[in-house]
Design an enzyme around this catalytic site. Structure first.
Site, PDB file in Angstrom:
ATOM      1  N   ARG A  96     -10.877  24.670  36.337  1.00  0.00           N
ATOM      2  CA  ARG A  96     -12.119  23.835  36.349  1.00  0.00           C
ATOM      3  C   ARG A  96     -13.319  24.474  36.103  1.00  0.00           C
ATOM      4  NH1 ARG A  96     -15.592  21.825  41.422  1.00  0.00           N
ATOM      5  NH2 ARG A  96     -16.375  19.754  40.866  1.00  0.00           N
ATOM      6  N   HIS A 114     -15.742  22.637  33.364  1.00  0.00           N
ATOM      7  CA  HIS A 114     -17.131  22.448  33.617  1.00  0.00           C
ATOM      8  C   HIS A 114     -18.035  23.526  32.806  1.00  0.00           C
ATOM      9  CE1 HIS A 114     -17.067  20.565  37.811  1.00  0.00           C
ATOM     10  NE2 HIS A 114     -16.402  20.012  37.150  1.00  0.00           N
ATOM     11  N   ASP A 115     -17.427  24.413  32.008  1.00  0.00           N
ATOM     12  CA  ASP A 115     -18.171  25.258  31.046  1.00  0.00           C
ATOM     13  C   ASP A 115     -18.235  24.520  29.801  1.00  0.00           C
ATOM     14  OD1 ASP A 115     -19.310  27.004  29.510  1.00  0.00           O
ATOM     15  OD2 ASP A 115     -17.510  27.962  28.792  1.00  0.00           O
ATOM     16  N   VAL A 117     -20.643  21.390  29.137  1.00  0.00           N
ATOM     17  CA  VAL A 117     -22.102  21.691  28.979  1.00  0.00           C
ATOM     18  C   VAL A 117     -22.525  22.419  28.042  1.00  0.00           C
ATOM     19  CG1 VAL A 117     -23.997  22.113  30.617  1.00  0.00           C
ATOM     20  CG2 VAL A 117     -22.119  21.211  31.776  1.00  0.00           C
ATOM     21  N   GLY A 135     -21.090  22.940  25.204  1.00  0.00           N
ATOM     22  CA  GLY A 135     -20.062  23.461  24.691  1.00  0.00           C
ATOM     23  C   GLY A 135     -19.277  24.653  25.539  1.00  0.00           C
ATOM     24  N   ASP A 164     -19.395  27.905  26.139  1.00  0.00           N
ATOM     25  CA  ASP A 164     -20.164  29.098  25.917  1.00  0.00           C
ATOM     26  C   ASP A 164     -20.503  29.891  26.999  1.00  0.00           C
ATOM     27  OD1 ASP A 164     -21.986  27.292  27.273  1.00  0.00           O
ATOM     28  OD2 ASP A 164     -23.545  27.443  26.100  1.00  0.00           O
ATOM     29  N   SER A 166     -21.878  29.163  29.590  1.00  0.00           N
ATOM     30  CA  SER A 166     -23.011  29.049  30.286  1.00  0.00           C
ATOM     31  C   SER A 166     -22.880  28.760  31.868  1.00  0.00           C
ATOM     32  CB  SER A 166     -23.813  27.570  29.687  1.00  0.00           C
ATOM     33  OG  SER A 166     -23.033  26.437  29.559  1.00  0.00           O
ATOM     34  N   ASN A 195     -21.646  21.511  40.778  1.00  0.00           N
ATOM     35  CA  ASN A 195     -21.136  22.758  40.834  1.00  0.00           C
ATOM     36  C   ASN A 195     -21.465  23.243  42.348  1.00  0.00           C
ATOM     37  OD1 ASN A 195     -19.744  22.882  38.251  1.00  0.00           O
ATOM     38  ND2 ASN A 195     -21.825  23.216  37.557  1.00  0.00           N
ATOM     39  N   PRO A 237     -18.350  14.559  34.680  1.00  0.00           N
ATOM     40  CA  PRO A 237     -18.227  13.135  35.454  1.00  0.00           C
ATOM     41  C   PRO A 237     -18.313  13.350  37.043  1.00  0.00           C
ATOM     42  CG  PRO A 237     -16.372  14.489  34.713  1.00  0.00           C
ATOM     43  CD  PRO A 237     -17.469  15.227  34.305  1.00  0.00           C
ATOM     44  N   HIS A 239      -5.710  17.518  38.423  1.00  0.00           N
ATOM     45  CA  HIS A 239      -5.996  17.422  39.741  1.00  0.00           C
ATOM     46  C   HIS A 239      -4.552  17.433  40.200  1.00  0.00           C
ATOM     47  CE1 HIS A 239      -9.996  15.288  39.422  1.00  0.00           C
ATOM     48  NE2 HIS A 239     -10.258  16.785  39.149  1.00  0.00           N
ATOM     49  N   ASP A 285      -3.623  16.944  45.328  1.00  0.00           N
ATOM     50  CA  ASP A 285      -2.221  16.244  44.948  1.00  0.00           C
ATOM     51  C   ASP A 285      -1.426  16.603  46.415  1.00  0.00           C
ATOM     52  OD1 ASP A 285       0.547  15.830  44.881  1.00  0.00           O
ATOM     53  OD2 ASP A 285       0.609  17.349  42.963  1.00  0.00           O
TER      54      ASP A 285
END
Ligand code: HEM
Ligand SMILES: *[C@@H]1O[C@H](CO)[C@@H](O)[C@H](O)[C@H]1NC(C)=O
Ligand SMILES: *[C@@H]1O[C@H](CO)[C@@H](O)[C@H](O)[C@H]1NC(C)=O
Ligand SMILES: *[C@@H]1O[C@H](CO)[C@@H](O)[C@H](O)[C@H]1NC(C)=O
Length: 322
Positions: free
Chosen positions: A63, A67-68, A71, A73, A75, A77, A92, A161, A191, A237
């Site tokens: 994940r 999530h990197d 946002v 790309g 990178d 961040s 987050n 999302p 998931h 799951d």
């Protein structure tokens, strides 16, 4: 005459190749071949160690890469500390985890080859290893990303999302980073491992969402009492919590998806012919799911990488170099 003709030919060929190379992604799977030849085995070993302590860490590392990449790309961040960090954006906060494991991987990699391997590449490799070590597919990870110099908290708030948004909104968020509906469905298959807090699906428990199978509904109402703080977690799951398999899609076909954003791929009015038929196919064809998942992970890992002299190779994944 002949000579200048062939020279022109040579020119054209060179121009063609230059354009061709510049227009495709500059990531390559052998990027560290000479500068850090053991990087893959070092990351693999650290991920293995982390999973020995806690199998869920595979999900958390997967994940983090997602999530990197969504946002600014891929990178790294998301790894930056500080009150304006992406870590504190709603998707987050109290949710993204695995930062200490990334620190351990980075420090092992730094001991072997200092100042060479980016934190963004570490996230991409760790995500691949996490999937593989959970029983999922493997793929060659394109490498050569560099680390960003800024976090983008509002980018994380707006770009990631949400579990309670409409399917067309989710599809748009994926399209904004160059991913299509196949990627939405295959990557949602992430998931198949990991957990979610009650607060992320409590909207479905009361009033009871009619697209949830009833015995699962009563289980969840017990696990997530309405007077609790929403921090309890349950399996995404419930069929096989730690195994990277196609049970996630079988669950959706059986009205046993956990998040609203999961079940709407199949059951709601919003579900499209494409999302429904992909869910159906993946639920019966695990190989197809795994192949599409690997393909979509490579696409996701290619979102706006910093290459060449953009960005930097962070020393410490949590802070930009001084
Ligand atoms: C399609 C849109 C998506 C939505 C709305 C969504 C939403 C969520 C939510 C709400 C959680 C639980 C977070 C919490 O408990 O605080 C979660 C967990 C997770 N998500 Fe997603 N997600 C999406 C796509 C993805 C993708 C593309 C991946 C990776 C390929 C992914 C991988 C995971 C994993 C592995 C977990 C469990 C993490 C853990 O146990 O630490 N998700 N997601
Ligand atoms: C943050 O993300 C938004 C949305 O993707 C983007 O428009 C903006 O330029 C980004 N800001 C920074 C500082 O990178
Ligand atoms: C999405 O892109 C992949 C190529 O990466 C392609 O094979 C697939 O058919 C596309 N899916 C849709 C729904 O357009
Ligand atoms: C959930 O736990 C976090 C700490 O992990 C805490 O800060 C937060 O307040 C808790 N949530 C609620 C709704 O109490």
């Amino acid at each position: 005459m002949k000579k200048s003709n062939s020279f022109c030919c040579y020119c054209l060929v060179m121009i063609f190749f230059t354009c061709f190379l510049a227009s495709r992604s500059q990531l390559t799977s052998d990027f560290y071949k000479t500068t850090c030849p053991n990087v893959l085995s070092i990351v693999r070993k650290e991920v293995q160690n982390a999973l020995k302590t806690e199998m869920r860490m595979a999900a958390s590392l997967l994940r983090l890469h997602f999530h990197d990449c969504f946002v600014n790309g891929c990178d790294a961040s998301i790894l930056l500390d500080g009150s304006d960090g992406e870590k504190f954006a709603p998707p987050n906060k109290n949710s993204a985890r695995g930062f200490e494991v990334v620190d351990r991987i980075k420090s092992s990699v730094e001991s072997a080859c200092s100042g060479v391997v980016s934190c963004a590449d570490i996230l991409a490799i760790a995500a691949r290893d996490s999937v593989l070590l959970s029983g999922g597919p493997t793929w060659r990870v394109p490498l050569g990303r560099r680390d960003g110099l800024v976090a983008n908290q509002s980018g994380a708030t707006d770009g990631l999302p949400s579990p309670i948004e409409a399917l067309d909104k989710i599809i748009t968020k994926f399209a904004n980073v160059g991913l299509n509906v196949t990627d939405v469905v295959s990557l949602s298959g992430g998931h198949t491992i990991g957990q979610a807090r009650c607060i992320t699906f409590s909207n479905r428990l009361s009033p009871p969402d009619s697209t949830m199978e009833t015995s699962m509904m009563s289980d969840l109402q017990t696990s997530c009492p309405s007077n609790s703080d929403g921090n309890n977690t349950v399996a995404l799951d419930r069929n096989s919590i730690d195994a990277f398999d196609n049970h996630y899609f079988q669950n959706l076909v059986n009205s046993k998806g956990l998040l609203s954003s999961d079940q709407i791929l199949f059951s709601s009015d919003e579900a499209t012919t494409t999302t429904k038929s992909l869910v159906q196919s993946y639920s019966t064809n695990s190989d197809l799911f795994k192949a599409d998942f690997a393909n979509s992970m490579i696409k996701m890992g290619n979102i706006s990488p910093l290459t060449g002299s953009s960005g930097e190779i962070r020393k410490n994944c949590r802070v930009v170099n001084s």
